[in-house]
Scaffold this motif. Structure first.
Motif, PDB file in Angstrom:
ATOM      1  N   ARG A 250       0.826  -1.210   0.000  1.00 19.81           N
ATOM      2  CA  ARG A 250       0.000   0.000   0.000  1.00 19.81           C
ATOM      3  C   ARG A 250       0.865   1.267   0.000  1.00 19.81           C
ATOM      4  NH1 ARG A 250      -4.956  -1.952   0.367  1.00 19.81           N
ATOM      5  NH2 ARG A 250      -5.377  -3.820   1.610  1.00 19.81           N
ATOM      6  N   PRO A 251       0.250   2.413  -0.319  1.00 19.91           N
ATOM      7  CA  PRO A 251       0.999   3.672  -0.373  1.00 19.91           C
ATOM      8  C   PRO A 251       1.738   3.964   0.930  1.00 19.91           C
ATOM      9  CG  PRO A 251      -1.152   3.964  -1.369  1.00 19.91           C
ATOM     10  CD  PRO A 251      -1.155   2.590  -0.756  1.00 19.91           C
ATOM     11  N   THR A 252       2.892   4.561   0.777  1.00 20.95           N
ATOM     12  CA  THR A 252       3.882   4.943   1.802  1.00 20.95           C
ATOM     13  C   THR A 252       4.804   3.800   2.190  1.00 20.95           C
ATOM     14  OG1 THR A 252       2.613   4.561   3.866  1.00 20.95           O
ATOM     15  CG2 THR A 252       2.335   6.708   2.767  1.00 20.95           C
ATOM     16  N   ALA A 253       4.586   2.585   1.662  1.00 22.90           N
ATOM     17  CA  ALA A 253       5.547   1.508   1.914  1.00 22.90           C
ATOM     18  C   ALA A 253       6.912   1.935   1.402  1.00 22.90           C
ATOM     19  CB  ALA A 253       5.100   0.224   1.238  1.00 22.90           C
ATOM     20  N   LEU A 254       7.946   1.563   2.144  1.00 20.20           N
ATOM     21  CA  LEU A 254       9.320   1.964   1.845  1.00 20.20           C
ATOM     22  C   LEU A 254      10.108   0.719   1.451  1.00 20.20           C
ATOM     23  CD1 LEU A 254      11.100   4.597   2.106  1.00 20.20           C
ATOM     24  CD2 LEU A 254      11.757   3.750   4.352  1.00 20.20           C
ATOM     25  N   LEU A 255      10.717   0.740   0.276  1.00 22.21           N
ATOM     26  CA  LEU A 255      11.510  -0.388  -0.220  1.00 22.21           C
ATOM     27  C   LEU A 255      12.944   0.079  -0.444  1.00 22.21           C
ATOM     28  CD1 LEU A 255      11.992  -3.212  -1.412  1.00 22.21           C
ATOM     29  CD2 LEU A 255      11.023  -2.370  -3.572  1.00 22.21           C
ATOM     30  N   SER A 256      13.848  -0.359   0.420  1.00 17.64           N
ATOM     31  CA  SER A 256      15.257  -0.006   0.298  1.00 17.64           C
ATOM     32  C   SER A 256      15.934  -1.053  -0.575  1.00 17.64           C
ATOM     33  CB  SER A 256      15.906   0.055   1.683  1.00 17.64           C
ATOM     34  OG  SER A 256      17.124   0.745   1.639  1.00 17.64           O
ATOM     35  N   THR A 257      16.644  -0.613  -1.626  1.00 20.82           N
ATOM     36  CA  THR A 257      16.947  -1.491  -2.756  1.00 20.82           C
ATOM     37  C   THR A 257      18.325  -2.129  -2.753  1.00 20.82           C
ATOM     38  OG1 THR A 257      17.657   0.415  -4.083  1.00 20.82           O
ATOM     39  CG2 THR A 257      15.327  -0.232  -4.219  1.00 20.82           C
ATOM     40  N   GLY A 258      19.090  -1.983  -1.677  1.00 17.92           N
ATOM     41  CA  GLY A 258      20.405  -2.619  -1.608  1.00 17.92           C
ATOM     42  C   GLY A 258      21.536  -1.624  -1.724  1.00 17.92           C
ATOM     43  N   THR A 259      22.731  -2.079  -1.384  1.00 18.13           N
ATOM     44  CA  THR A 259      23.887  -1.186  -1.286  1.00 18.13           C
ATOM     45  C   THR A 259      25.057  -1.675  -2.132  1.00 18.13           C
ATOM     46  OG1 THR A 259      25.435  -0.117   0.252  1.00 18.13           O
ATOM     47  CG2 THR A 259      24.837  -2.401   0.723  1.00 18.13           C
ATOM     48  N   PRO A 260      25.857  -0.738  -2.644  1.00 16.72           N
ATOM     49  CA  PRO A 260      27.095  -1.141  -3.315  1.00 16.72           C
ATOM     50  C   PRO A 260      28.188  -1.565  -2.337  1.00 16.72           C
ATOM     51  CG  PRO A 260      26.917   1.234  -3.288  1.00 16.72           C
ATOM     52  CD  PRO A 260      25.606   0.703  -2.756  1.00 16.72           C
ATOM     53  N   GLY A 261      28.018  -1.252  -1.046  1.00 15.13           N
ATOM     54  CA  GLY A 261      29.015  -1.658  -0.058  1.00 15.13           C
ATOM     55  C   GLY A 261      28.828  -0.956   1.271  1.00 15.13           C
ATOM     56  N   ALA A 262      29.250  -1.640   2.331  1.00 14.82           N
ATOM     57  CA  ALA A 262      29.088  -1.141   3.698  1.00 14.82           C
ATOM     58  C   ALA A 262      30.442  -0.820   4.304  1.00 14.82           C
ATOM     59  CB  ALA A 262      28.363  -2.178   4.554  1.00 14.82           C
ATOM     60  N   VAL A 263      30.402  -0.139   5.454  1.00 13.01           N
ATOM     61  CA  VAL A 263      31.624   0.201   6.179  1.00 13.01           C
ATOM     62  C   VAL A 263      31.375   0.043   7.675  1.00 13.01           C
ATOM     63  CG1 VAL A 263      31.023   2.679   6.267  1.00 13.01           C
ATOM     64  CG2 VAL A 263      33.419   1.966   6.478  1.00 13.01           C
ATOM     65  N   ALA A 264      32.353  -0.516   8.388  1.00 11.34           N
ATOM     66  CA  ALA A 264      32.255  -0.616   9.843  1.00 11.34           C
ATOM     67  C   ALA A 264      32.437   0.772  10.438  1.00 11.34           C
ATOM     68  CB  ALA A 264      33.310  -1.572  10.379  1.00 11.34           C
ATOM     69  N   VAL A 265      31.636   1.094  11.465  1.00 11.90           N
ATOM     70  CA  VAL A 265      31.657   2.434  12.045  1.00 11.90           C
ATOM     71  C   VAL A 265      31.886   2.369  13.549  1.00 11.90           C
ATOM     72  CG1 VAL A 265      30.191   3.431  10.256  1.00 11.90           C
ATOM     73  CG2 VAL A 265      29.133   2.427  12.291  1.00 11.90           C
ATOM     74  N   SER A 266      32.390   3.494  14.071  1.00 10.04           N
ATOM     75  CA  SER A 266      32.673   3.636  15.491  1.00 10.04           C
ATOM     76  C   SER A 266      32.189   4.995  15.953  1.00 10.04           C
ATOM     77  CB  SER A 266      34.181   3.514  15.747  1.00 10.04           C
ATOM     78  OG  SER A 266      34.691   2.282  15.295  1.00 10.04           O
ATOM     79  N   PRO A 267      32.018   5.195  17.262  1.00  8.40           N
ATOM     80  CA  PRO A 267      31.610   6.509  17.765  1.00  8.40           C
ATOM     81  C   PRO A 267      32.519   7.624  17.245  1.00  8.40           C
ATOM     82  CG  PRO A 267      31.437   4.892  19.502  1.00  8.40           C
ATOM     83  CD  PRO A 267      32.101   4.187  18.351  1.00  8.40           C
ATOM     84  N   GLY A 268      31.896   8.703  16.812  1.00  6.00           N
ATOM     85  CA  GLY A 268      32.620   9.831  16.247  1.00  6.00           C
ATOM     86  C   GLY A 268      32.672   9.832  14.736  1.00  6.00           C
ATOM     87  N   ASP A 269      32.345   8.697  14.116  1.00  6.05           N
ATOM     88  CA  ASP A 269      32.376   8.618  12.659  1.00  6.05           C
ATOM     89  C   ASP A 269      31.194   9.362  12.043  1.00  6.05           C
ATOM     90  OD1 ASP A 269      34.657   7.110  12.741  1.00  6.05           O
ATOM     91  OD2 ASP A 269      33.690   5.210  12.216  1.00  6.05           O
ATOM     92  N   HIS A 270      31.402   9.769  10.790  1.00  2.00           N
ATOM     93  CA  HIS A 270      30.364  10.439  10.013  1.00  2.00           C
ATOM     94  C   HIS A 270      30.145   9.625   8.741  1.00  2.00           C
ATOM     95  CE1 HIS A 270      28.002  13.889   8.557  1.00  2.00           C
ATOM     96  NE2 HIS A 270      28.572  13.678   7.377  1.00  2.00           N
ATOM     97  N   VAL A 271      28.897   9.279   8.465  1.00  3.58           N
ATOM     98  CA  VAL A 271      28.556   8.470   7.296  1.00  3.58           C
ATOM     99  C   VAL A 271      27.568   9.249   6.432  1.00  3.58           C
ATOM    100  CG1 VAL A 271      27.574   6.287   6.476  1.00  3.58           C
ATOM    101  CG2 VAL A 271      28.895   6.343   8.603  1.00  3.58           C
ATOM    102  N   ALA A 272      27.704   9.108   5.112  1.00  2.63           N
ATOM    103  CA  ALA A 272      26.780   9.756   4.186  1.00  2.63           C
ATOM    104  C   ALA A 272      26.374   8.773   3.096  1.00  2.63           C
ATOM    105  CB  ALA A 272      27.415  10.996   3.560  1.00  2.63           C
ATOM    106  N   ALA A 273      25.138   8.920   2.658  1.00  7.56           N
ATOM    107  CA  ALA A 273      24.625   8.194   1.496  1.00  7.56           C
ATOM    108  C   ALA A 273      24.422   9.211   0.385  1.00  7.56           C
ATOM    109  CB  ALA A 273      23.316   7.491   1.826  1.00  7.56           C
ATOM    110  N   TRP A 274      25.090   8.974  -0.737  1.00  2.00           N
ATOM    111  CA  TRP A 274      25.000   9.889  -1.873  1.00  2.00           C
ATOM    112  C   TRP A 274      24.514   9.107  -3.085  1.00  2.00           C
ATOM    113  CZ3 TRP A 274      26.764  10.098  -6.813  1.00  2.00           C
ATOM    114  CH2 TRP A 274      26.706  11.331  -7.475  1.00  2.00           C
TER     115      TRP A 274
END
Length: 286
Positions: A250-274
């Motif tokens: 139904r409308p407003t359903a959200l489908l996230s389509t997959g990633t080209p790659g992930a990164v391990a993160v720690s406190p203080g890190d900054h991540v962006a999706a472009w």
């Protein structure tokens, strides 16, 4: 419609939400122009999408010169996640062939989907506080589709008729939890704040739906993964077709389509999706 139009949500002084329509760096808060649209009912973006009202409001805004008459600076708006209550949240794993190979995983013959609760939603620019004791966390950039019409048994060539728009997201995974047992995928994906949403959804009517898009995961300003949607094992049309087989979305359903790659993160890190042609999503790890 112009290619730089987009929809979001803002927090009102009473804590409720209002939809926001933006054109470039100018925007319209619907709660401040409600007198121009007295018959629309609720002012939330979910309501507008579910009742097919967004294109009507866009047209009225241009015909009535609302951006000039009532527009405010985007920088002055207290934005939040564009959708607080999507009909469902579905993710897709290992959808970029190269990413699957990098992980030593076999490329799935059918989409490997999972679901996430709405408590995972976090606004872009916020800080994600990692729960104690869950081990390694990874972050990954993705493009998500927002359904605008109910869909069931949707033919591949009609996928775009059922999609309201696109946005970038950052999907988080508790990798240590997942490695204990692959059946723990739901748990590993479902911690609070584990899906960061862009403040803006770009309607499909304002972009080229079938245009290939580059997607990047950035970690502390550096690109750590990049690919194009042409490298997906299951492109948007295939995902919509597969997800709606025998199932009503139904409308407003959200489908996230997959990633080209992930990164391990720690406190203080900054991540962006472009992603090309879409507003960026960011998160700080706390």
């Amino acid at each position: 419609m112009p290619y730089d139009i987009k929809w979001g949500s803002a927090v009102r002084t009473d804590g409720s939400r209002t939809a926001v329509l933006a054109l470039g760096d100018r925007c319209l808060r619907l709660d401040r122009i409600s007198g121009e649209i007295p018959d629309i009912g609720s002012l939330t973006l979910e309501h507008l999408i579910r009742h097919g009202l967004t294109e009507r409001i866009e047209q009225q805004a241009f015909d009535g010169d609302w951006f000039h008459r009532f527009g405010e600076s985007v920088a002055d708006i207290p934005l939040t996640v564009p959708l607080h209550d999507p009909e469902r949240i579905v993710g897709v794993g290992l959808n970029y062939r190269l990413h699957a190979h990098d992980l030593g995983e076999k490329v799935p013959e059918e989409p490997a989907t999972f679901m996430k609760p709405t408590t995972t939603l976090l606004a872009s620019g916020d800080t994600l506080v990692i729960p104690r004791g869950i081990g390694t966390i990874t972050a990954e950039a993705e493009i998500a589709l927002v359904f605008g019409r109910s869909a069931r048994n949707t033919p591949r060539h009609e996928w775009s008729r059922h999609i309201f728009g696109l946005l970038t997201v950052i999907d988080m995974t508790a990798e240590t939890v997942l490695k204990k047992n692959p059946r723990f995928l739901t748990r590993a994906k479902s911690y609070d704040g584990f899906l960061v949403l862009s403040p803006w959804i770009v309607p499909l009517s304002a972009i080229e739906a079938d245009r290939p898009r580059t997607v990047r995961t950035l970690h502390n300003g550096r690109t750590v993964a990049e690919n194009t949607t042409e490298a997906m094992q299951f492109p948007f049309d295939a995902l919509v077709w597969w997800l709606t087989q025998g199932t009503t979305i139904r409308p407003t359903a959200l489908l996230s389509t997959g990633t080209p790659g992930a990164v391990a993160v720690s406190p203080g890190d900054h991540v962006a999706a472009w992603a090309s042609g879409l507003p960026e999503t960011t998160v700080t790890i706390g």
